[in-house]
Motif scaffolding. Structure first.
Motif, short mmCIF file in Angstrom:
data_model
loop_
_atom_site.label_atom_id
_atom_site.label_comp_id
_atom_site.label_asym_id
_atom_site.label_seq_id
_atom_site.Cartn_x
_atom_site.Cartn_y
_atom_site.Cartn_z
N LEU A 36 -7.62 70.26 1.75
CA LEU A 36 -6.63 69.48 1.03
C LEU A 36 -6.96 69.60 -0.46
CD1 LEU A 36 -4.27 67.64 1.85
CD2 LEU A 36 -5.83 65.73 1.73
N SER A 37 -5.96 69.89 -1.26
CA SER A 37 -6.22 69.96 -2.71
C SER A 37 -5.16 69.13 -3.42
CB SER A 37 -6.20 71.40 -3.20
OG SER A 37 -4.93 71.96 -3.04
N ALA A 85 -0.60 60.50 -8.30
CA ALA A 85 -0.10 59.13 -8.30
C ALA A 85 -0.85 58.32 -7.25
CB ALA A 85 1.39 59.13 -7.99
N LYS A 86 -0.91 57.01 -7.45
CA LYS A 86 -1.70 56.12 -6.59
C LYS A 86 -1.28 56.20 -5.13
CE LYS A 86 -3.16 51.39 -5.92
NZ LYS A 86 -3.00 50.00 -6.27
N ASN A 87 0.04 56.11 -4.84
CA ASN A 87 0.46 56.10 -3.44
C ASN A 87 0.31 57.49 -2.80
OD1 ASN A 87 2.73 57.20 -4.65
ND2 ASN A 87 4.13 56.29 -3.16
N ASP A 88 0.40 58.57 -3.59
CA ASP A 88 0.13 59.91 -3.05
C ASP A 88 -1.33 60.03 -2.65
OD1 ASP A 88 2.74 60.69 -3.44
OD2 ASP A 88 2.35 61.75 -5.34
N LEU A 89 -2.20 59.47 -3.48
CA LEU A 89 -3.63 59.49 -3.18
C LEU A 89 -3.92 58.70 -1.89
CD1 LEU A 89 -6.50 60.24 -4.06
CD2 LEU A 89 -6.57 58.12 -5.36
N GLU A 90 -3.29 57.53 -1.74
CA GLU A 90 -3.49 56.72 -0.54
C GLU A 90 -3.01 57.45 0.71
OE1 GLU A 90 -1.47 53.07 -1.45
OE2 GLU A 90 -3.06 52.37 -2.79
N THR A 91 -1.89 58.15 0.61
CA THR A 91 -1.36 58.92 1.74
C THR A 91 -2.35 60.02 2.15
OG1 THR A 91 0.90 58.50 1.00
CG2 THR A 91 0.57 60.32 2.54
N LYS A 92 -2.88 60.73 1.14
CA LYS A 92 -3.83 61.79 1.44
C LYS A 92 -5.13 61.25 2.00
CE LYS A 92 -1.86 65.31 -1.46
NZ LYS A 92 -2.12 66.56 -2.13
N LYS A 134 -5.39 58.60 3.91
CA LYS A 134 -5.10 58.30 5.32
C LYS A 134 -5.16 59.57 6.16
CE LYS A 134 -2.13 54.30 4.55
NZ LYS A 134 -0.75 53.80 4.60
N GLN A 135 -4.62 60.67 5.63
CA GLN A 135 -4.64 61.95 6.34
C GLN A 135 -6.08 62.44 6.54
OE1 GLN A 135 -1.89 63.76 7.68
NE2 GLN A 135 -3.67 64.67 8.67
N ILE A 136 -6.89 62.30 5.51
CA ILE A 136 -8.30 62.71 5.60
C ILE A 136 -9.03 61.87 6.63
CG2 ILE A 136 -10.49 62.74 4.32
CD1 ILE A 136 -8.77 63.44 1.80
N ALA A 137 -8.79 60.57 6.64
CA ALA A 137 -9.43 59.67 7.61
C ALA A 137 -9.04 60.06 9.04
CB ALA A 137 -9.04 58.22 7.33
N LEU A 138 -7.78 60.44 9.25
CA LEU A 138 -7.32 60.88 10.57
C LEU A 138 -8.03 62.15 11.01
CD1 LEU A 138 -5.17 60.24 12.78
CD2 LEU A 138 -3.69 61.85 11.59
N TRP A 139 -8.17 63.10 10.09
CA TRP A 139 -8.87 64.34 10.42
C TRP A 139 -10.33 64.09 10.75
CZ3 TRP A 139 -6.62 67.43 5.72
CH2 TRP A 139 -5.33 67.86 6.03
N ILE A 140 -10.99 63.24 9.98
CA ILE A 140 -12.40 62.93 10.24
C ILE A 140 -12.55 62.24 11.58
CG2 ILE A 140 -14.35 61.50 9.46
CD1 ILE A 140 -13.50 62.22 6.58
N GLU A 141 -11.62 61.36 11.91
CA GLU A 141 -11.64 60.68 13.20
C GLU A 141 -11.54 61.68 14.35
OE1 GLU A 141 -8.51 57.80 15.32
OE2 GLU A 141 -9.27 57.02 13.42
N LYS A 142 -10.77 62.76 14.12
CA LYS A 142 -10.63 63.81 15.14
C LYS A 142 -11.78 64.81 15.07
CE LYS A 142 -5.63 63.72 15.58
NZ LYS A 142 -4.40 64.50 15.46
N LYS A 143 -12.79 64.52 14.23
CA LYS A 143 -14.00 65.33 14.09
C LYS A 143 -13.75 66.72 13.51
CE LYS A 143 -16.74 62.90 17.36
NZ LYS A 143 -16.45 62.03 18.29
N HIS A 144 -12.77 66.83 12.62
CA HIS A 144 -12.55 68.08 11.91
C HIS A 144 -13.41 68.07 10.64
CE1 HIS A 144 -9.21 69.40 14.37
NE2 HIS A 144 -8.61 68.24 14.20
#
Length: 128
Positions: A92-93, A99-106, A108-118
């Motif tokens: 992810l780059s 922007a603040k809400n773009d950062l929050e969205t990304k 959340k996506q990173i947290a989801l990937w880490i949860e899936k052990k990627h």
């Protein structure tokens, strides 16, 4: 040397080993027996023989019903689906002027990937 089996399932009547360790459908050990005796038990009870471990001496087989075999196949499929692919790396780059809400969205996506052990690689580009 027997062929490697593709999936968990009944071996039918093709058993390459003379002596087997047999476990009944309730998980109790019936001990070591000749394959002819194991096949006789299989026919008497209307069950199927399933290879559990072949790298031990003697190989371990279990008597199971068709329903038990199906449930085990579903468990294995679910486990395989849940495990991440080896070497799977998500990247992810984003810009430092995000922007603040773009950062929050990304995030959340990173947290989801880490949860899936990627594995996750993040690149931050400097804003102009």
């Amino acid at each position: 040397q027997p062929k490697r089996k593709a999936a968990f399932g009944s071996v039918g009547r093709r058993i390459p080993y003379r002596i087997l360790h047999v476990i009944n459908q309730d998980g109790e050990s019936l001990g070591n027996m000749h394959r002819a005796e194991a096949l006789r038990l299989m026919d008497e009870h209307g069950l199927k023989l399933v290879l559990l471990r072949e790298n031990v001496e003697p190989p371990v087989y279990r008597l199971m019903t068709g329903q038990q075999i199906h449930e085990e196949q579903l468990k294995l499929a679910e486990k395989k689906k849940a495990s991440p692919k080896p070497g799977m790396c998500k990247e992810l780059s984003f810009s430092s002027a995000i922007a603040k809400n773009d950062l929050e969205t990304k995030i959340k996506q990173i947290a989801l990937w880490i949860e899936k052990k990627h594995h996750v690689r993040i690149t931050i580009r400097q804003a102009k």
